[in-house]
Write a protein that holds these residues in place. Structure first.
Motif, PDB file in Angstrom:
ATOM      1  N   ILE A 139       0.848  -1.189   0.000  1.00 10.05           N
ATOM      2  CA  ILE A 139       0.000   0.000   0.000  1.00 10.05           C
ATOM      3  C   ILE A 139       0.883   1.237   0.000  1.00 10.05           C
ATOM      4  CG2 ILE A 139      -1.694   1.349   1.308  1.00 10.05           C
ATOM      5  CD1 ILE A 139      -2.698  -1.300   2.501  1.00 10.05           C
ATOM      6  N   THR A 140       0.540   2.197  -0.844  1.00  8.62           N
ATOM      7  CA  THR A 140       1.162   3.513  -0.839  1.00  8.62           C
ATOM      8  C   THR A 140       0.039   4.517  -0.652  1.00  8.62           C
ATOM      9  OG1 THR A 140       2.850   2.759  -2.381  1.00  8.62           O
ATOM     10  CG2 THR A 140       2.604   5.135  -2.136  1.00  8.62           C
ATOM     11  N   ALA A 141       0.284   5.532   0.163  1.00 10.43           N
ATOM     12  CA  ALA A 141      -0.785   6.481   0.451  1.00 10.43           C
ATOM     13  C   ALA A 141      -0.266   7.902   0.495  1.00 10.43           C
ATOM     14  CB  ALA A 141      -1.435   6.139   1.788  1.00 10.43           C
ATOM     15  N   SER A 142      -1.173   8.815   0.253  1.00  8.37           N
ATOM     16  CA  SER A 142      -0.923  10.237   0.395  1.00  8.37           C
ATOM     17  C   SER A 142      -2.176  10.853   1.003  1.00  8.37           C
ATOM     18  CB  SER A 142      -0.606  10.854  -0.970  1.00  8.37           C
ATOM     19  OG  SER A 142      -0.180  12.195  -0.804  1.00  8.37           O
ATOM     20  N   TYR A 143      -2.218  12.161   1.081  1.00  4.49           N
ATOM     21  CA  TYR A 143      -3.339  12.840   1.727  1.00  4.49           C
ATOM     22  C   TYR A 143      -4.688  12.421   1.145  1.00  4.49           C
ATOM     23  CZ  TYR A 143      -6.483  16.541   3.228  1.00  4.49           C
ATOM     24  OH  TYR A 143      -7.547  17.220   3.749  1.00  4.49           O
ATOM     25  N   ALA A 144      -4.803  12.330  -0.163  1.00  3.30           N
ATOM     26  CA  ALA A 144      -6.118  12.105  -0.784  1.00  3.30           C
ATOM     27  C   ALA A 144      -6.142  10.926  -1.749  1.00  3.30           C
ATOM     28  CB  ALA A 144      -6.577  13.380  -1.484  1.00  3.30           C
ATOM     29  N   TRP A 145      -5.289   9.929  -1.527  1.00  3.80           N
ATOM     30  CA  TRP A 145      -5.349   8.712  -2.339  1.00  3.80           C
ATOM     31  C   TRP A 145      -4.630   7.557  -1.663  1.00  3.80           C
ATOM     32  CZ3 TRP A 145      -0.606   6.829  -3.711  1.00  3.80           C
ATOM     33  CH2 TRP A 145       0.452   7.741  -3.805  1.00  3.80           C
ATOM     34  N   VAL A 146      -5.033   6.345  -2.077  1.00  7.01           N
ATOM     35  CA  VAL A 146      -4.412   5.113  -1.602  1.00  7.01           C
ATOM     36  C   VAL A 146      -4.218   4.218  -2.817  1.00  7.01           C
ATOM     37  CG1 VAL A 146      -4.685   3.051  -0.165  1.00  7.01           C
ATOM     38  CG2 VAL A 146      -5.616   5.242   0.621  1.00  7.01           C
ATOM     39  N   GLU A 147      -3.003   3.724  -3.005  1.00  5.85           N
ATOM     40  CA  GLU A 147      -2.778   2.733  -4.057  1.00  5.85           C
ATOM     41  C   GLU A 147      -2.576   1.381  -3.407  1.00  5.85           C
ATOM     42  OE1 GLU A 147      -0.319   2.491  -8.074  1.00  5.85           O
ATOM     43  OE2 GLU A 147       0.933   2.056  -6.327  1.00  5.85           O
ATOM     44  N   VAL A 148      -3.341   0.392  -3.884  1.00  7.77           N
ATOM     45  CA  VAL A 148      -3.244  -0.982  -3.406  1.00  7.77           C
ATOM     46  C   VAL A 148      -2.600  -1.802  -4.523  1.00  7.77           C
ATOM     47  CG1 VAL A 148      -4.551  -2.999  -2.611  1.00  7.77           C
ATOM     48  CG2 VAL A 148      -5.354  -0.692  -2.043  1.00  7.77           C
ATOM     49  N   ARG A 149      -1.571  -2.578  -4.158  1.00  7.04           N
ATOM     50  CA  ARG A 149      -0.887  -3.437  -5.128  1.00  7.04           C
ATOM     51  C   ARG A 149      -0.923  -4.875  -4.618  1.00  7.04           C
ATOM     52  NH1 ARG A 149       2.074   0.712  -4.063  1.00  7.04           N
ATOM     53  NH2 ARG A 149       3.671  -0.421  -2.897  1.00  7.04           N
ATOM     54  N   LEU A 150      -1.324  -5.766  -5.502  1.00  2.72           N
ATOM     55  CA  LEU A 150      -1.409  -7.178  -5.139  1.00  2.72           C
ATOM     56  C   LEU A 150      -0.570  -8.036  -6.077  1.00  2.72           C
ATOM     57  CD1 LEU A 150      -5.244  -7.433  -4.517  1.00  2.72           C
ATOM     58  CD2 LEU A 150      -3.454  -7.641  -2.791  1.00  2.72           C
ATOM     59  N   MET A 151       0.167  -8.947  -5.475  1.00  2.00           N
ATOM     60  CA  MET A 151       0.907 -10.000  -6.153  1.00  2.00           C
ATOM     61  C   MET A 151       1.146 -11.059  -5.086  1.00  2.00           C
ATOM     62  SD  MET A 151       4.805 -10.276  -7.672  1.00  2.00           S
ATOM     63  CE  MET A 151       5.377  -9.236  -6.382  1.00  2.00           C
ATOM     64  N   SER A 152       1.035 -12.305  -5.449  1.00  2.00           N
ATOM     65  CA  SER A 152       1.320 -13.368  -4.482  1.00  2.00           C
ATOM     66  C   SER A 152       2.829 -13.479  -4.342  1.00  2.00           C
ATOM     67  CB  SER A 152       0.708 -14.691  -4.950  1.00  2.00           C
ATOM     68  OG  SER A 152      -0.693 -14.600  -4.914  1.00  2.00           O
ATOM     69  N   HIS A 153       3.341 -13.005  -3.227  1.00  2.00           N
ATOM     70  CA  HIS A 153       4.788 -12.963  -3.022  1.00  2.00           C
ATOM     71  C   HIS A 153       5.413 -14.357  -3.090  1.00  2.00           C
ATOM     72  CE1 HIS A 153       4.606  -8.732  -1.913  1.00  2.00           C
ATOM     73  NE2 HIS A 153       3.579  -9.023  -1.137  1.00  2.00           N
ATOM     74  N   ASP A 154       4.737 -15.348  -2.507  1.00  2.00           N
ATOM     75  CA  ASP A 154       5.304 -16.695  -2.503  1.00  2.00           C
ATOM     76  C   ASP A 154       5.336 -17.312  -3.900  1.00  2.00           C
ATOM     77  OD1 ASP A 154       2.524 -16.931  -2.552  1.00  2.00           O
ATOM     78  OD2 ASP A 154       2.467 -18.648  -1.198  1.00  2.00           O
TER      79      ASP A 154
END
Length: 123
Positions: A63-78
């Protein structure tokens, strides 16, 4: 049932995103979605929602976030790639973060006319 840890080929990921999760995109080996919020309060609410769902699923996004947004990133790490688990968690995140009561619900929802109460910018 297919192996939920099997890596999904990139062309299939792109096709499935278009059909199932059109606001999500494939970029740099991750499926990603940016949620726009109205304030830091909304950003924290989205992060906490994603955190709860991810922990319950035992599948953890970046997850990366700032004042007015959130980015969600998904990948199966294993698996080191996109799997069915990523699609299932993305779908659950999407349905919960974008949910709001309909006009027929007993729940009225946050007032859209007063920015003090607004938190997510719905798509």
């Amino acid at each position: 049932m297919a192996d939920p840890k099997a890596i999904i080929p990139e062309d299939e990921v792109v096709t499935r995103l278009a059909a199932e999760l059109p606001k999500w995109r494939l970029e740099d080996g991750w499926i990603r979605r940016t949620y726009k919020t109205n304030s830091w309060k909304g950003t924290l609410m989205v992060i906490n929602t994603v955190g709860h769902l991810a922990e319950a699923a035992w599948h953890h996004p970046d997850i990366t976030a700032s004042y007015a947004w959130v980015e969600v990133r998904l990948m199966s790490h294993d698996a080191k790639g996109i799997t069915a688990r990523d699609f299932e968690l993305a779908s659950k995140i999407e349905s919960v973060v974008q949910w709001r009561p309909s006009e027929d619900d007993a729940l009225e929802g946050t007032p859209q006319s007063d920015m003090r109460f607004s938190y997510v910018k719905y798509d």
